[in-house]
Design an enzyme around this catalytic site. Structure first.
Site, PDB file in Angstrom:
ATOM      1  N   PRO A 103       0.809  -1.228   0.000  1.00 54.05           N
ATOM      2  CA  PRO A 103       0.000   0.000   0.000  1.00 54.05           C
ATOM      3  C   PRO A 103       0.839   1.275   0.000  1.00 54.05           C
ATOM      4  CG  PRO A 103      -0.145  -1.121   2.141  1.00 54.05           C
ATOM      5  CD  PRO A 103       0.620  -2.035   1.222  1.00 54.05           C
ATOM      6  N   HIS A 104       2.063   1.221   0.553  1.00 59.43           N
ATOM      7  CA  HIS A 104       2.935   2.414   0.552  1.00 59.43           C
ATOM      8  C   HIS A 104       3.348   2.761  -0.878  1.00 59.43           C
ATOM      9  CE1 HIS A 104       3.359   2.108   4.888  1.00 59.43           C
ATOM     10  NE2 HIS A 104       3.591   0.816   4.723  1.00 59.43           N
ATOM     11  N   LYS A 105       3.712   1.700  -1.632  1.00 57.25           N
ATOM     12  CA  LYS A 105       4.078   1.926  -3.028  1.00 57.25           C
ATOM     13  C   LYS A 105       2.907   2.538  -3.783  1.00 57.25           C
ATOM     14  CE  LYS A 105       7.062  -1.935  -4.455  1.00 57.25           C
ATOM     15  NZ  LYS A 105       7.049  -3.127  -5.346  1.00 57.25           N
ATOM     16  N   ASP A 138       8.884  -2.921  -9.444  1.00 55.54           N
ATOM     17  CA  ASP A 138       9.823  -3.733  -8.673  1.00 55.54           C
ATOM     18  C   ASP A 138      10.971  -2.815  -8.284  1.00 55.54           C
ATOM     19  OD1 ASP A 138      10.122  -6.592  -7.730  1.00 55.54           O
ATOM     20  OD2 ASP A 138      12.138  -6.135  -8.425  1.00 55.54           O
TER      21      ASP A 138
HETATM   22  P1  ITT Z   1       4.853  -5.859  -4.454  1.00 54.87           P
HETATM   23  O1  ITT Z   1       5.809  -6.861  -5.066  1.00 54.87           O
HETATM   24  O2  ITT Z   1       3.531  -6.454  -4.115  1.00 54.87           O
HETATM   25  O3  ITT Z   1       4.740  -4.617  -5.293  1.00 54.87           O
HETATM   26  P2  ITT Z   1       6.899  -5.598  -2.409  1.00 54.87           P
HETATM   27  O4  ITT Z   1       7.046  -4.695  -1.222  1.00 54.87           O
HETATM   28  O5  ITT Z   1       7.117  -7.079  -2.201  1.00 54.87           O
HETATM   29  O6  ITT Z   1       5.455  -5.338  -3.051  1.00 54.87           O
HETATM   30  P3  ITT Z   1       9.226  -5.534  -4.134  1.00 54.87           P
HETATM   31  O7  ITT Z   1       9.265  -6.992  -4.371  1.00 54.87           O
HETATM   32  O8  ITT Z   1       9.469  -4.630  -5.317  1.00 54.87           O
HETATM   33  O9  ITT Z   1       7.827  -5.063  -3.545  1.00 54.87           O
HETATM   34  O10 ITT Z   1      10.252  -5.191  -2.981  1.00 54.87           O
HETATM   35  C1  ITT Z   1      10.567  -3.874  -2.743  1.00 54.87           C
HETATM   36  C2  ITT Z   1      11.230  -3.760  -1.394  1.00 54.87           C
HETATM   37  O11 ITT Z   1      12.335  -2.834  -1.529  1.00 54.87           O
HETATM   38  C3  ITT Z   1      10.281  -3.121  -0.401  1.00 54.87           C
HETATM   39  O12 ITT Z   1       9.529  -4.090   0.292  1.00 54.87           O
HETATM   40  C4  ITT Z   1      11.250  -2.356   0.484  1.00 54.87           C
HETATM   41  O13 ITT Z   1      11.863  -3.221   1.377  1.00 54.87           O
HETATM   42  C5  ITT Z   1      12.306  -1.886  -0.507  1.00 54.87           C
HETATM   43  N1  ITT Z   1      11.925  -0.584  -1.081  1.00 54.87           N
HETATM   44  C6  ITT Z   1      11.510  -0.320  -2.345  1.00 54.87           C
HETATM   45  N2  ITT Z   1      11.180   0.963  -2.492  1.00 54.87           N
HETATM   46  C7  ITT Z   1      11.380   1.534  -1.295  1.00 54.87           C
HETATM   47  C8  ITT Z   1      11.197   2.838  -0.802  1.00 54.87           C
HETATM   48  O14 ITT Z   1      10.702   3.807  -1.563  1.00 54.87           O
HETATM   49  N3  ITT Z   1      11.493   3.067   0.463  1.00 54.87           N
HETATM   50  C9  ITT Z   1      11.986   2.100   1.273  1.00 54.87           C
HETATM   51  N4  ITT Z   1      12.165   0.839   0.903  1.00 54.87           N
HETATM   52  C10 ITT Z   1      11.872   0.551  -0.403  1.00 54.87           C
END
Ligand code: ITT
Length: 192
Positions: free
Chosen positions: A10-12, A65
């Protein structure tokens, strides 16, 4: 118009919304859909999520990603950012990274985001990458944002993303850079 978002984070989704044009409505995942992220790069995993979820919903999809890449650790945790120390809290994951960085002088790092658009009806796929360079802080600072934000200081600032929050992230973050670029391309192609 509606575009589905292949993310369970949800943060993304909130951060993507902040840079989404007003006439585009983002629709988050409603099912318990999941995909195995077995790619070796952000690009592979982003494309994988977009194609698999696009096939599932039958309409245009966005996927993200992303991760933290620390220079002194050869890019670690990279594509493993979410799965590193699986089951541990983000405080524990950050403490572990700070421990790995103990006495390390070169603290440079970057956040990377690969943003993909896929429409299974065309079929049509565009991927772009955004980055923000910065440094790993000496300690965990700030409560804003998510993931590794409290240990990442973007270049040109002396506070972490955890202290700066979305007001700054929406202008300079890897995600903001990638999705702004992607929306510009989609707009220039008349797709949004
Ligand atoms: P979805 O695959 O469902 O989109 P996820 O959180 O598992 O969600 P990812 O596989 O792309 O997504 O992993 C991204 C991770 O990288 C995320 O969980 C954070 O730990 C880190 N990350 C990515 N963007 C970030 C940000 O803006 N701030 C802090 N950490 C971030």
């Amino acid at each position: 118009m509606v575009i589905f978002v292949a993310s369970k984070n949800p943060h993304k989704i909130q951060e993507i919304k902040l840079v989404t044009p007003d006439h585009v409505i983002l629709r988050p995942i409603e099912s318990d859909w999941t995909v195995e992220e077995n790619g070796e790069t952000f690009l592979e995993n982003s494309v994988l999520k977009a194609i698999e979820y696009g096939k599932c919903v039958g309409g245009p999809v966005l996927a993200d990603d992303s991760g933290l890449s620390v220079d002194a650790l050869d890019g670690f945790p990279g594509v493993m950012s979410a799965r590193y120390l699986e089951g541990a809290s983000y405080r524990e994951k950050m403490e572990s990274i700070l421990e790995l960085m103990k006495n390390v002088k070169n603290r440079s790092a970057k956040f990377v985001c690969c943003a993909t658009y896929y429409d299974p009806n065309k079929p049509f796929l565009i991927s772009v990458q955004g980055e923000v360079r910065g440094y790993i802080s000496e300690e965990i600072r700030g409560e804003k944002g998510f993931g590794y934000d409290p240990i990442f200081i973007p270049e040109g600032y002396n506070k972490t993303f955890g202290e700066l929050g979305e007001d700054i992230k929406k202008h300079i973050s890897h995600r903001a850079v990638a999705f702004k670029k992607l929306f510009e391309i989609l707009s220039s192609l008349g797709l949004i």
